[in-house]
Design an enzyme around this catalytic site. Structure first.
Site, PDB file in Angstrom:
ATOM      1  N   ILE A 158       0.871  -1.296  -0.040  1.00  0.00           N
ATOM      2  CA  ILE A 158      -0.120  -0.191   0.191  1.00  0.00           C
ATOM      3  C   ILE A 158       0.588   1.418  -0.329  1.00  0.00           C
ATOM      4  O   ILE A 158       1.169   1.196  -0.684  1.00  0.00           O
ATOM      5  CB  ILE A 158      -1.143   0.596   1.324  1.00  0.00           C
ATOM      6  CG1 ILE A 158      -1.935  -1.523   1.054  1.00  0.00           C
ATOM      7  CG2 ILE A 158      -1.865   1.160   0.816  1.00  0.00           C
ATOM      8  CD1 ILE A 158      -2.979  -1.926   2.113  1.00  0.00           C
ATOM      9  N   ARG A 236      -4.201   0.867  10.607  1.00  0.00           N
ATOM     10  CA  ARG A 236      -4.949   0.619  11.753  1.00  0.00           C
ATOM     11  C   ARG A 236      -4.308   1.274  13.057  1.00  0.00           C
ATOM     12  O   ARG A 236      -3.945   1.602  13.045  1.00  0.00           O
ATOM     13  CB  ARG A 236      -3.663  -0.846  12.834  1.00  0.00           C
ATOM     14  CG  ARG A 236      -4.322  -2.357  11.578  1.00  0.00           C
ATOM     15  CD  ARG A 236      -5.530  -2.748  11.539  1.00  0.00           C
ATOM     16  NE  ARG A 236      -5.602  -3.541  11.355  1.00  0.00           N
ATOM     17  CZ  ARG A 236      -6.046  -3.762  10.139  1.00  0.00           C
ATOM     18  NH1 ARG A 236      -6.545  -2.930   8.709  1.00  0.00           N
ATOM     19  NH2 ARG A 236      -6.359  -4.337   8.798  1.00  0.00           N
ATOM     20  N   ASP A 260      -9.090   6.049   8.400  1.00  0.00           N
ATOM     21  CA  ASP A 260      -9.924   5.310   7.922  1.00  0.00           C
ATOM     22  C   ASP A 260      -9.900   4.048   9.228  1.00  0.00           C
ATOM     23  O   ASP A 260     -10.773   3.285   9.621  1.00  0.00           O
ATOM     24  CB  ASP A 260      -9.576   5.207   6.820  1.00  0.00           C
ATOM     25  CG  ASP A 260     -10.811   3.862   6.073  1.00  0.00           C
ATOM     26  OD1 ASP A 260     -11.226   4.668   5.871  1.00  0.00           O
ATOM     27  OD2 ASP A 260      -9.942   2.390   5.801  1.00  0.00           O
ATOM     28  N   GLU A 265     -12.294   0.106  16.773  1.00  0.00           N
ATOM     29  CA  GLU A 265     -13.377   0.965  16.281  1.00  0.00           C
ATOM     30  C   GLU A 265     -14.303  -0.782  16.064  1.00  0.00           C
ATOM     31  O   GLU A 265     -14.904  -0.494  15.512  1.00  0.00           O
ATOM     32  CB  GLU A 265     -12.786   0.760  14.745  1.00  0.00           C
ATOM     33  CG  GLU A 265     -11.620  -0.025  14.437  1.00  0.00           C
ATOM     34  CD  GLU A 265     -11.119   0.155  12.463  1.00  0.00           C
ATOM     35  OE1 GLU A 265     -10.562   1.053  12.451  1.00  0.00           O
ATOM     36  OE2 GLU A 265     -11.408  -0.766  11.847  1.00  0.00           O
ATOM     37  N   HIS A 297     -13.773   2.584   7.670  1.00  0.00           N
ATOM     38  CA  HIS A 297     -12.741   1.379   7.719  1.00  0.00           C
ATOM     39  C   HIS A 297     -12.801   1.655   5.916  1.00  0.00           C
ATOM     40  O   HIS A 297     -12.761  -0.312   5.738  1.00  0.00           O
ATOM     41  CB  HIS A 297     -12.863   0.056   8.490  1.00  0.00           C
ATOM     42  CG  HIS A 297     -11.086  -0.717   8.516  1.00  0.00           C
ATOM     43  ND1 HIS A 297     -11.035  -1.186  10.020  1.00  0.00           N
ATOM     44  CD2 HIS A 297     -10.612  -1.060   7.414  1.00  0.00           C
ATOM     45  CE1 HIS A 297      -9.926  -1.709   9.088  1.00  0.00           C
ATOM     46  NE2 HIS A 297      -9.041  -2.008   7.578  1.00  0.00           N
TER      47      HIS A 297
HETATM   48  P1  NAD Z   1       2.874  -4.739   3.500  1.00  0.00           P
HETATM   49  O1  NAD Z   1       3.230  -6.302   4.499  1.00  0.00           O
HETATM   50  O2  NAD Z   1       3.311  -5.111   1.957  1.00  0.00           O
HETATM   51  O3  NAD Z   1       3.299  -3.501   3.980  1.00  0.00           O
HETATM   52  C1  NAD Z   1       3.580  -3.284   5.466  1.00  0.00           C
HETATM   53  C2  NAD Z   1       5.333  -2.284   5.275  1.00  0.00           C
HETATM   54  O4  NAD Z   1       5.230  -2.091   6.402  1.00  0.00           O
HETATM   55  C3  NAD Z   1       5.994  -3.630   5.189  1.00  0.00           C
HETATM   56  O5  NAD Z   1       7.379  -3.091   4.055  1.00  0.00           O
HETATM   57  C4  NAD Z   1       7.303  -3.594   6.530  1.00  0.00           C
HETATM   58  O6  NAD Z   1       8.764  -3.880   6.529  1.00  0.00           O
HETATM   59  C5  NAD Z   1       6.628  -2.477   7.095  1.00  0.00           C
HETATM   60  N1  NAD Z   1       7.351  -3.010   8.577  1.00  0.00           N
HETATM   61  C6  NAD Z   1       6.422  -3.254   8.988  1.00  0.00           C
HETATM   62  N2  NAD Z   1       7.306  -2.500  11.321  1.00  0.00           N
HETATM   63  C7  NAD Z   1       7.699  -1.156  10.528  1.00  0.00           C
HETATM   64  C8  NAD Z   1       8.319  -1.125  11.261  1.00  0.00           C
HETATM   65  N3  NAD Z   1       8.328  -0.645  12.179  1.00  0.00           N
HETATM   66  N4  NAD Z   1       8.837   0.660  10.377  1.00  0.00           N
HETATM   67  C9  NAD Z   1       8.448   1.064   9.421  1.00  0.00           C
HETATM   68  N5  NAD Z   1       8.298   0.160   8.657  1.00  0.00           N
HETATM   69  C10 NAD Z   1       8.274  -1.341   8.772  1.00  0.00           C
HETATM   70  O7  NAD Z   1       1.129  -4.126   3.946  1.00  0.00           O
HETATM   71  P2  NAD Z   1       0.348  -3.483   2.570  1.00  0.00           P
HETATM   72  O8  NAD Z   1      -0.657  -4.730   2.344  1.00  0.00           O
HETATM   73  O9  NAD Z   1       0.633  -2.462   2.595  1.00  0.00           O
HETATM   74  O10 NAD Z   1      -0.722  -2.796   4.324  1.00  0.00           O
HETATM   75  C11 NAD Z   1      -0.051  -1.461   5.213  1.00  0.00           C
HETATM   76  C12 NAD Z   1      -1.393  -1.544   6.076  1.00  0.00           C
HETATM   77  O11 NAD Z   1      -2.784  -0.878   5.574  1.00  0.00           O
HETATM   78  C13 NAD Z   1      -0.926  -2.909   7.344  1.00  0.00           C
HETATM   79  O12 NAD Z   1      -1.436  -2.412   9.059  1.00  0.00           O
HETATM   80  C14 NAD Z   1      -2.603  -3.369   6.751  1.00  0.00           C
HETATM   81  O13 NAD Z   1      -3.968  -3.958   7.976  1.00  0.00           O
HETATM   82  C15 NAD Z   1      -3.857  -1.884   6.123  1.00  0.00           C
HETATM   83  N6  NAD Z   1      -4.699  -2.103   5.181  1.00  0.00           N
HETATM   84  C16 NAD Z   1      -6.159  -1.047   5.626  1.00  0.00           C
HETATM   85  C17 NAD Z   1      -6.629  -1.643   4.575  1.00  0.00           C
HETATM   86  C18 NAD Z   1      -8.470   0.013   5.113  1.00  0.00           C
HETATM   87  O14 NAD Z   1      -9.049  -0.736   4.838  1.00  0.00           O
HETATM   88  N7  NAD Z   1      -8.084   0.861   5.666  1.00  0.00           N
HETATM   89  C19 NAD Z   1      -7.235  -2.571   4.201  1.00  0.00           C
HETATM   90  C20 NAD Z   1      -6.033  -3.199   3.622  1.00  0.00           C
HETATM   91  C21 NAD Z   1      -4.734  -3.189   4.980  1.00  0.00           C
END
Ligand code: NAD
Length: 332
Positions: A158, A236, A260, A265, A297
């Site tokens: 993302i 989150r 979001d 929540e 969300h």
């Molecule tokens: P992803 O696993 O592809 O990417 C997460 C990134 O965070 C990775 O590159 C990882 O190295 C990095 N990371 C981990 N710990 C870290 C830290 N302490 N400091 C800095 N970077 C760190 O995940 P994604 O698919 O991109 O999802 C990201 C977030 O979006 C998740 O929390 C997921 O739950 C959330 N999300 C929200 C929705 C929504 O509808 N709002 C939908 C899907 C996902």
């Protein structure tokens, strides 16, 4: 091949029908969750597809699936804590999920919230609605995105999609991640956590929730951010200390927030008809602020996401039926 699909919602139906006709697969659907009462729908199927809201906690369900010849429980969502993996293993059921379905959906919501805040739409709206004031005073002047720095915390699926969009719009994008990924260099410059906080006009969070990321943005981090900066959290809720966020907004430590997700929540996001007492005070406090935008969300909720959740899951079930290797196995 036959697949039984549970928890079907109306928005999924066209994508299920389209997939079934393209792949010549018979599907049996119900809007109900999988229980011992309706497990018989899966008789003769090679897989069941699920989108469970609560735990599947009756052993007999797993046992019957095995008796009916079902090989896999395919989740059309990311989360898999509703599955009892001991029973899945005992009854020889593979479990798949859909960990990535449309990073763009969440990225576009992030950009939308950021642009809404930058152009102070909520504040203008408040002044028009409450004061019948249709003027544009000095403090509501905006800057254009090509003059601004977007700071990302976490650049995975993302975060990198957010970087691509903002860089295409002309913003300078800086980012912090525990992992370095050279693929994203065309769209961003990696730096450290503190530099992102100090330099960004928009700070946007895109890390998973881990013990190490819980409350990663609190009082100290708000003080490091520019007073003119906006925080966006479409990841989150628990990544942010909500009380510290409210205080930072009240004290003018930051200019506003796009949310979001909010800690705690699940008791109200996704629900309707709640009484006033069921809505937490921190939500009410934030929702009243014209420089805060909250969505329930819903960042993921696009036609592409729903189609991909359905069709990626069903593709995996078809692959398994043909003896191939599915895209995303959660556990055996
Ligand atoms: P992803 O696993 O592809 O990417 C997460 C990134 O965070 C990775 O590159 C990882 O190295 C990095 N990371 C981990 N710990 C870290 C830290 N302490 N400091 C800095 N970077 C760190 O995940 P994604 O698919 O991109 O999802 C990201 C977030 O979006 C998740 O929390 C997921 O739950 C959330 N999300 C929200 C929705 C929504 O509808 N709002 C939908 C899907 C996902």
């Amino acid at each position: 091949t036959k697949i039984a699909i549970y928890n079907v919602s109306p928005v999924e139906v066209p994508y299920i029908d389209d997939w079934a006709s393209k792949n010549q697969v018979e599907v049996k659907t119900t809007d109900q969750p999988l229980t011992s009462e309706n497990v018989s729908l899966a008789e003769g199927c090679s897989s069941v597809s699920l989108k469970p809201l609560g735990p599947i906690d009756e052993e007999v369900v797993y046992q019957k699936l095995n008796e009916y010849g079902v090989k896999c429980m395919g989740l059309r969502i990311v989360g898999f804590n509703t599955i009892n993996f001991d029973w899945a293993k005992k009854y020889d059921l593979l479990v798949t999920n859909v960990p990535v379905y449309s990073p763009r959906a969440i990225a576009e919501m992030t950009v939308t919230q950021a642009m809404y805040l930058l152009r102070k739409i909520g504040v203008f709206r408040y002044r028009m609605d409450h004061d019948h004031d249709f003027t544009w005073p000095g403090e509501l002047i905006s800057n254009e995105i090509y003059n601004l720095t977007v700071g990302l915390i976490g650049v995975g699926h993302i975060g990198s999609a957010v970087a691509e969009i903002f860089s295409a719009m002309g913003a300078k994008v800086i980012a912090y991640d525990v992992a370095y990924n050279p693929e994203f260099e065309p769209f961003l410059t990696y730096t450290d956590f503190d530099t992102v906080l100090k330099e960004a006009d928009i700070v946007s969070l895109h890390t998973p929730l881990f013990p190490s990321t819980e409350n990663m943005i609190g009082e100290k981090q708000f003080k490091e951010m520019k007073n003119s900066a906006y925080l966006i959290n479409c990841a989150r809720g628990e990544l942010v200390d909500t009380q510290a966020l409210i205080k930072a907004l009240e004290d003018g430590e930051i200019a506003g927030a796009g949310l979001d997700t909010l800690a705690g929540e699940s008791s109200y996001f996704g629900h309707t008809g709640l009484s006033d007492s069921e809505i937490p005070d921190d939500y009410k406090t934030l929702a009243k602020m014209p420089n805060v935008v909250i969505t329930p969300h819903s960042a993921f909720y696009t036609e592409t996401s729903i189609r991909n959740m359905v069709q990626i899951c069903l593709n995996d079930q078809l692959t398994i039926a043909k003896g191939g290797r599915p895209r995303s196995i959660v556990s055996r």
